[in-house]
Write a protein that holds these residues in place. Structure first.
Motif, PDB file in Angstrom:
ATOM      1  N   PHE A 269       0.807  -1.212   0.000  1.00 36.45           N
ATOM      2  CA  PHE A 269       0.000   0.000   0.000  1.00 36.45           C
ATOM      3  C   PHE A 269       0.844   1.269   0.000  1.00 36.45           C
ATOM      4  CE2 PHE A 269      -3.677  -2.721   1.328  1.00 36.45           C
ATOM      5  CZ  PHE A 269      -4.390  -2.499   0.169  1.00 36.45           C
ATOM      6  N   SER A 270       2.140   1.165   0.271  1.00 37.78           N
ATOM      7  CA  SER A 270       2.997   2.346   0.104  1.00 37.78           C
ATOM      8  C   SER A 270       3.232   2.611  -1.381  1.00 37.78           C
ATOM      9  CB  SER A 270       4.333   2.145   0.817  1.00 37.78           C
ATOM     10  OG  SER A 270       5.143   1.212   0.120  1.00 37.78           O
ATOM     11  N   ILE A 271       3.006   1.581  -2.212  1.00 36.96           N
ATOM     12  CA  ILE A 271       3.184   1.707  -3.660  1.00 36.96           C
ATOM     13  C   ILE A 271       1.859   2.023  -4.351  1.00 36.96           C
ATOM     14  CG2 ILE A 271       3.832   0.469  -5.777  1.00 36.96           C
ATOM     15  CD1 ILE A 271       5.678  -1.256  -3.929  1.00 36.96           C
ATOM     16  N   VAL A 272       0.808   1.251  -4.039  1.00 36.50           N
ATOM     17  CA  VAL A 272      -0.453   1.396  -4.763  1.00 36.50           C
ATOM     18  C   VAL A 272      -1.504   2.218  -4.028  1.00 36.50           C
ATOM     19  CG1 VAL A 272      -0.160  -0.724  -6.084  1.00 36.50           C
ATOM     20  CG2 VAL A 272      -1.352  -0.808  -3.907  1.00 36.50           C
ATOM     21  N   GLY A 273      -1.415   2.362  -2.732  1.00 38.34           N
ATOM     22  CA  GLY A 273      -2.387   3.154  -1.980  1.00 38.34           C
ATOM     23  C   GLY A 273      -3.695   2.418  -1.753  1.00 38.34           C
ATOM     24  N   THR A 274      -4.560   3.069  -0.975  1.00 40.27           N
ATOM     25  CA  THR A 274      -5.847   2.469  -0.630  1.00 40.27           C
ATOM     26  C   THR A 274      -7.009   3.264  -1.205  1.00 40.27           C
ATOM     27  OG1 THR A 274      -5.980   3.708   1.438  1.00 40.27           O
ATOM     28  CG2 THR A 274      -4.934   1.534   1.533  1.00 40.27           C
ATOM     29  N   ASN A 275      -6.690   4.196  -2.093  1.00 42.41           N
ATOM     30  CA  ASN A 275      -7.740   5.075  -2.613  1.00 42.41           C
ATOM     31  C   ASN A 275      -8.101   4.806  -4.063  1.00 42.41           C
ATOM     32  OD1 ASN A 275      -5.388   6.075  -3.737  1.00 42.41           O
ATOM     33  ND2 ASN A 275      -6.014   8.197  -3.575  1.00 42.41           N
ATOM     34  N   SER A 276      -7.653   3.671  -4.626  1.00 45.03           N
ATOM     35  CA  SER A 276      -7.983   3.390  -6.026  1.00 45.03           C
ATOM     36  C   SER A 276      -7.839   1.908  -6.335  1.00 45.03           C
ATOM     37  CB  SER A 276      -7.075   4.201  -6.966  1.00 45.03           C
ATOM     38  OG  SER A 276      -5.747   3.744  -6.897  1.00 45.03           O
ATOM     39  N   VAL A 277      -8.411   1.531  -7.486  1.00 43.47           N
ATOM     40  CA  VAL A 277      -8.247   0.174  -8.021  1.00 43.47           C
ATOM     41  C   VAL A 277      -7.919   0.291  -9.504  1.00 43.47           C
ATOM     42  CG1 VAL A 277      -9.775  -1.014  -6.424  1.00 43.47           C
ATOM     43  CG2 VAL A 277     -10.706  -0.086  -8.519  1.00 43.47           C
ATOM     44  N   LEU A 278      -7.283  -0.741 -10.030  1.00 46.90           N
ATOM     45  CA  LEU A 278      -7.052  -0.838 -11.469  1.00 46.90           C
ATOM     46  C   LEU A 278      -8.058  -1.822 -12.033  1.00 46.90           C
ATOM     47  CD1 LEU A 278      -3.165  -0.941 -11.555  1.00 46.90           C
ATOM     48  CD2 LEU A 278      -4.634   0.937 -12.272  1.00 46.90           C
ATOM     49  N   VAL A 279      -8.741  -1.426 -13.101  1.00 42.99           N
ATOM     50  CA  VAL A 279      -9.766  -2.253 -13.728  1.00 42.99           C
ATOM     51  C   VAL A 279      -9.353  -2.522 -15.163  1.00 42.99           C
ATOM     52  CG1 VAL A 279     -12.197  -2.351 -14.391  1.00 42.99           C
ATOM     53  CG2 VAL A 279     -11.533  -1.202 -12.285  1.00 42.99           C
ATOM     54  N   VAL A 280      -9.460  -3.784 -15.595  1.00 37.33           N
ATOM     55  CA  VAL A 280      -9.180  -4.127 -16.987  1.00 37.33           C
ATOM     56  C   VAL A 280     -10.491  -4.009 -17.756  1.00 37.33           C
ATOM     57  CG1 VAL A 280      -8.342  -5.875 -18.585  1.00 37.33           C
ATOM     58  CG2 VAL A 280      -7.322  -5.679 -16.307  1.00 37.33           C
ATOM     59  N   LEU A 281     -10.507  -3.121 -18.742  1.00 31.51           N
ATOM     60  CA  LEU A 281     -11.696  -2.901 -19.562  1.00 31.51           C
ATOM     61  C   LEU A 281     -11.809  -3.994 -20.621  1.00 31.51           C
ATOM     62  CD1 LEU A 281     -11.377   0.978 -19.930  1.00 31.51           C
ATOM     63  CD2 LEU A 281     -12.795  -0.310 -18.331  1.00 31.51           C
ATOM     64  N   PRO A 282     -12.979  -4.138 -21.257  1.00 32.66           N
ATOM     65  CA  PRO A 282     -13.195  -5.230 -22.221  1.00 32.66           C
ATOM     66  C   PRO A 282     -12.143  -5.348 -23.324  1.00 32.66           C
ATOM     67  CG  PRO A 282     -15.279  -4.205 -21.712  1.00 32.66           C
ATOM     68  CD  PRO A 282     -14.217  -3.382 -21.033  1.00 32.66           C
ATOM     69  N   ARG A 283     -11.631  -4.263 -23.823  1.00 33.42           N
ATOM     70  CA  ARG A 283     -10.631  -4.338 -24.907  1.00 33.42           C
ATOM     71  C   ARG A 283      -9.203  -4.432 -24.391  1.00 33.42           C
ATOM     72  NH1 ARG A 283     -13.816  -0.298 -28.665  1.00 33.42           N
ATOM     73  NH2 ARG A 283     -15.055  -1.841 -29.777  1.00 33.42           N
ATOM     74  N   GLY A 284      -9.056  -4.721 -23.094  1.00 37.18           N
ATOM     75  CA  GLY A 284      -7.735  -4.907 -22.524  1.00 37.18           C
ATOM     76  C   GLY A 284      -7.085  -3.641 -21.993  1.00 37.18           C
ATOM     77  N   LYS A 285      -7.769  -2.509 -22.093  1.00 33.20           N
ATOM     78  CA  LYS A 285      -7.220  -1.272 -21.551  1.00 33.20           C
ATOM     79  C   LYS A 285      -7.320  -1.292 -20.043  1.00 33.20           C
ATOM     80  CE  LYS A 285      -7.143   2.726 -23.510  1.00 33.20           C
ATOM     81  NZ  LYS A 285      -7.481   4.050 -24.002  1.00 33.20           N
ATOM     82  N   LEU A 286      -6.372  -0.631 -19.410  1.00 37.29           N
ATOM     83  CA  LEU A 286      -6.326  -0.541 -17.965  1.00 37.29           C
ATOM     84  C   LEU A 286      -6.812   0.839 -17.545  1.00 37.29           C
ATOM     85  CD1 LEU A 286      -5.322  -2.438 -15.733  1.00 37.29           C
ATOM     86  CD2 LEU A 286      -3.135  -1.283 -15.859  1.00 37.29           C
ATOM     87  N   LYS A 287      -7.679   0.885 -16.536  1.00 33.71           N
ATOM     88  CA  LYS A 287      -8.208   2.159 -16.060  1.00 33.71           C
ATOM     89  C   LYS A 287      -8.136   2.178 -14.542  1.00 33.71           C
ATOM     90  CE  LYS A 287     -12.169   5.226 -16.229  1.00 33.71           C
ATOM     91  NZ  LYS A 287     -13.389   5.562 -16.923  1.00 33.71           N
ATOM     92  N   ARG A 288      -7.658   3.295 -13.995  1.00 35.77           N
ATOM     93  CA  ARG A 288      -7.619   3.459 -12.546  1.00 35.77           C
ATOM     94  C   ARG A 288      -8.869   4.201 -12.102  1.00 35.77           C
ATOM     95  NH1 ARG A 288      -3.707   3.025  -8.724  1.00 35.77           N
ATOM     96  NH2 ARG A 288      -2.101   2.859 -10.307  1.00 35.77           N
ATOM     97  N   LEU A 289      -9.568   3.641 -11.122  1.00 35.06           N
ATOM     98  CA  LEU A 289     -10.738   4.285 -10.533  1.00 35.06           C
ATOM     99  C   LEU A 289     -10.371   4.709  -9.116  1.00 35.06           C
ATOM    100  CD1 LEU A 289     -13.611   1.849 -11.567  1.00 35.06           C
ATOM    101  CD2 LEU A 289     -12.963   3.992 -12.657  1.00 35.06           C
ATOM    102  N   TYR A 290     -10.602   5.984  -8.820  1.00 28.81           N
ATOM    103  CA  TYR A 290     -10.304   6.513  -7.498  1.00 28.81           C
ATOM    104  C   TYR A 290     -11.554   6.497  -6.625  1.00 28.81           C
ATOM    105  CZ  TYR A 290      -5.824   8.004  -9.305  1.00 28.81           C
ATOM    106  OH  TYR A 290      -4.566   8.014  -9.848  1.00 28.81           O
ATOM    107  N   CYS A 291     -11.357   6.262  -5.350  1.00 28.54           N
ATOM    108  CA  CYS A 291     -12.455   6.298  -4.387  1.00 28.54           C
ATOM    109  C   CYS A 291     -12.941   7.734  -4.237  1.00 28.54           C
ATOM    110  CB  CYS A 291     -11.997   5.789  -3.024  1.00 28.54           C
ATOM    111  SG  CYS A 291     -11.491   4.066  -3.032  1.00 28.54           S
ATOM    112  N   PRO A 292     -14.230   7.913  -4.091  1.00 23.19           N
ATOM    113  CA  PRO A 292     -15.249   6.874  -4.096  1.00 23.19           C
ATOM    114  C   PRO A 292     -15.605   6.449  -5.523  1.00 23.19           C
ATOM    115  CG  PRO A 292     -16.279   8.997  -3.749  1.00 23.19           C
ATOM    116  CD  PRO A 292     -14.796   9.230  -3.815  1.00 23.19           C
TER     117      PRO A 292
END
Length: 86
Positions: free
Chosen positions: A14-37
């Motif tokens: 969590f010092s690297i990735v944090g607790t305020n977001s996730v990485l989501v793989v979209l249908p075409r393989g793109k990566l998207k970061r979603l921040y809380c909330p």
């Protein structure tokens, strides 16, 4: 892995990735970061949360068994109970 090792691993992670977001793989393989909330939809009933309803994720954490959890309404729920709304 014992509890001390798990705590050290989680702290380092969590010092690297944090607790305020996730990485989501979209249908075409793109990566998207979603921040809380961000929004999720319950795939099953997890009382008091109901299947099919939308909930806001306040934070992303990890248990000492190295399982990812979403913090929703100040409680921890395993991530696989939810679909992330993109």
């Amino acid at each position: 892995m014992n509890e001390k090792e798990a705590r050290e691993y989680i702290s380092e992670l969590f010092s690297i990735v944090g607790t305020n977001s996730v990485l989501v793989v979209l249908p075409r393989g793109k990566l998207k970061r979603l921040y809380c909330p961000f929004w999720v939809i319950a795939k099953v009933d997890v009382p008091p949360l109901e299947k099919g309803k939308e909930y806001t994720v306040e934070a992303v954490k990890m248990t000492l068994h190295l399982q990812d959890v979403f913090i929703i309404e100040r409680k921890a729920y395993l991530v696989w109970y939810f679909a992330v709304k993109v």
